[in-house]
Design a protein around this motif. Structure first.
Motif, PDB file in Angstrom:
ATOM      1  N   GLU A 102       0.823  -1.213   0.000  1.00 54.40           N
ATOM      2  CA  GLU A 102       0.000   0.000   0.000  1.00 54.40           C
ATOM      3  C   GLU A 102       0.855   1.260   0.000  1.00 54.40           C
ATOM      4  O   GLU A 102       0.608   2.190  -0.773  1.00 54.40           O
ATOM      5  CB  GLU A 102      -0.945   0.001   1.211  1.00 54.40           C
ATOM      6  N   VAL A 103       1.873   1.308   0.854  1.00 48.82           N
ATOM      7  CA  VAL A 103       2.665   2.525   1.001  1.00 48.82           C
ATOM      8  C   VAL A 103       3.523   2.781  -0.237  1.00 48.82           C
ATOM      9  O   VAL A 103       3.623   3.920  -0.713  1.00 48.82           O
ATOM     10  CB  VAL A 103       3.513   2.460   2.292  1.00 48.82           C
ATOM     11  N   VAL A 104       4.134   1.741  -0.788  1.00 52.82           N
ATOM     12  CA  VAL A 104       4.947   1.922  -1.996  1.00 52.82           C
ATOM     13  C   VAL A 104       4.059   2.293  -3.180  1.00 52.82           C
ATOM     14  O   VAL A 104       4.393   3.185  -3.964  1.00 52.82           O
ATOM     15  CB  VAL A 104       5.792   0.660  -2.293  1.00 52.82           C
ATOM     16  N   THR A 105       2.930   1.630  -3.319  1.00 51.69           N
ATOM     17  CA  THR A 105       2.006   1.967  -4.410  1.00 51.69           C
ATOM     18  C   THR A 105       1.565   3.418  -4.313  1.00 51.69           C
ATOM     19  O   THR A 105       1.542   4.137  -5.314  1.00 51.69           O
ATOM     20  CB  THR A 105       0.795   1.022  -4.411  1.00 51.69           C
ATOM     21  N   ASN A 106       1.246   3.881  -3.106  1.00 50.51           N
ATOM     22  CA  ASN A 106       0.862   5.285  -2.930  1.00 50.51           C
ATOM     23  C   ASN A 106       1.973   6.221  -3.395  1.00 50.51           C
ATOM     24  O   ASN A 106       1.707   7.214  -4.074  1.00 50.51           O
ATOM     25  CB  ASN A 106       0.535   5.577  -1.461  1.00 50.51           C
ATOM     26  N   ALA A 107       3.209   5.904  -3.023  1.00 51.55           N
ATOM     27  CA  ALA A 107       4.332   6.766  -3.418  1.00 51.55           C
ATOM     28  C   ALA A 107       4.475   6.819  -4.929  1.00 51.55           C
ATOM     29  O   ALA A 107       4.761   7.877  -5.490  1.00 51.55           O
ATOM     30  CB  ALA A 107       5.628   6.266  -2.777  1.00 51.55           C
ATOM     31  N   LEU A 108       4.256   5.705  -5.593  1.00 51.95           N
ATOM     32  CA  LEU A 108       4.421   5.671  -7.049  1.00 51.95           C
ATOM     33  C   LEU A 108       3.241   6.299  -7.789  1.00 51.95           C
ATOM     34  O   LEU A 108       3.421   6.927  -8.829  1.00 51.95           O
ATOM     35  CB  LEU A 108       4.637   4.236  -7.521  1.00 51.95           C
ATOM     36  N   VAL A 109       2.056   6.139  -7.261  1.00 51.26           N
ATOM     37  CA  VAL A 109       0.860   6.648  -7.935  1.00 51.26           C
ATOM     38  C   VAL A 109       0.661   8.147  -7.690  1.00 51.26           C
ATOM     39  O   VAL A 109       0.224   8.873  -8.579  1.00 51.26           O
ATOM     40  CB  VAL A 109      -0.387   5.857  -7.485  1.00 51.26           C
ATOM     41  N   HIS A 110       1.023   8.619  -6.509  1.00 47.51           N
ATOM     42  CA  HIS A 110       0.702   9.998  -6.127  1.00 47.51           C
ATOM     43  C   HIS A 110       1.881  10.961  -6.192  1.00 47.51           C
ATOM     44  O   HIS A 110       1.762  12.089  -5.707  1.00 47.51           O
ATOM     45  CB  HIS A 110       0.091  10.022  -4.728  1.00 47.51           C
ATOM     46  N   THR A 111       3.010  10.547  -6.754  1.00 47.35           N
ATOM     47  CA  THR A 111       4.153  11.453  -6.888  1.00 47.35           C
ATOM     48  C   THR A 111       4.679  11.380  -8.315  1.00 47.35           C
ATOM     49  O   THR A 111       4.378  10.454  -9.057  1.00 47.35           O
ATOM     50  CB  THR A 111       5.292  11.093  -5.911  1.00 47.35           C
ATOM     51  N   ASP A 112       5.490  12.349  -8.667  1.00 45.52           N
ATOM     52  CA  ASP A 112       6.045  12.410 -10.017  1.00 45.52           C
ATOM     53  C   ASP A 112       7.419  11.774 -10.126  1.00 45.52           C
ATOM     54  O   ASP A 112       8.028  11.798 -11.192  1.00 45.52           O
ATOM     55  CB  ASP A 112       6.148  13.872 -10.478  1.00 45.52           C
ATOM     56  N   GLN A 113       7.941  11.252  -9.031  1.00 45.56           N
ATOM     57  CA  GLN A 113       9.270  10.645  -9.040  1.00 45.56           C
ATOM     58  C   GLN A 113       9.191   9.286  -8.368  1.00 45.56           C
ATOM     59  O   GLN A 113       8.144   8.878  -7.906  1.00 45.56           O
ATOM     60  CB  GLN A 113      10.263  11.542  -8.314  1.00 45.56           C
ATOM     61  N   GLY A 114      10.318   8.611  -8.290  1.00 43.82           N
ATOM     62  CA  GLY A 114      10.377   7.308  -7.643  1.00 43.82           C
ATOM     63  C   GLY A 114      10.408   7.442  -6.131  1.00 43.82           C
ATOM     64  O   GLY A 114      10.091   8.491  -5.577  1.00 43.82           O
TER      65      GLY A 114
END
Length: 135
Positions: A42-54
């Motif tokens: 959940e946390v990694v997916t959120n970072a990838l879906v809701h940000t413009d970088q890795g």
């Protein structure tokens, strides 16, 4: 465990989950490992879906606790919310983290350079602790 994930590389989520599984295999109870895999997803997916970088992902087991941190480069802080029934499965990630982690939080980085979303689980397993409390 430390991993870098590239922007929008959702395939990397499974790789991070497998790396976490290997880390906790002999260090945590089965229930803890399963919860940890769900929450890191959940946390990694959120970072990838809701940000413009890795993002940078790290996990450590120390003193009977598993700590997972996901650093991204977006200054906007996430907030858990309960989505409406017609939202499908969108928006439930942080609600799961809030419900299942022993502790969690968001630490903003200096000068708006991003944030670290983290969670902790007792390596002995929250389910085991809950069972002992009921006995």
């Amino acid at each position: 465990m430390a991993r870098s994930v590239r922007r929008a590389d959702l395939k990397a989520v499974g790789e991070v989950r497998r790396a976490l599984r290997e880390l906790v295999r002999h260090r945590c109870r089965g229930e803890t490992a399963e919860v940890a895999e769900l929450l890191i997803t959940e946390v990694v997916t959120n970072a990838l879906v809701h940000t413009d970088q890795g993002a940078e992902v790290s996990a450590t087991v120390r003193a009977g606790r598993l700590r997972v941190e996901v650093r991204d480069h977006a200054a906007r802080l996430p907030r858990p919310h309960v989505p409406s029934a017609d939202d499908g499965t969108h928006g439930r990630g942080l609600v799961l983290v809030q419900a299942l982690a022993d502790a969690w939080g968001v630490d903003p980085l200096a000068m708006g350079r991003g944030k670290v979303v983290w969670f902790e689980l007792g390596a002995a397993g929250a389910a085991a602790a809950a069972g002992a409390a009921r006995a």
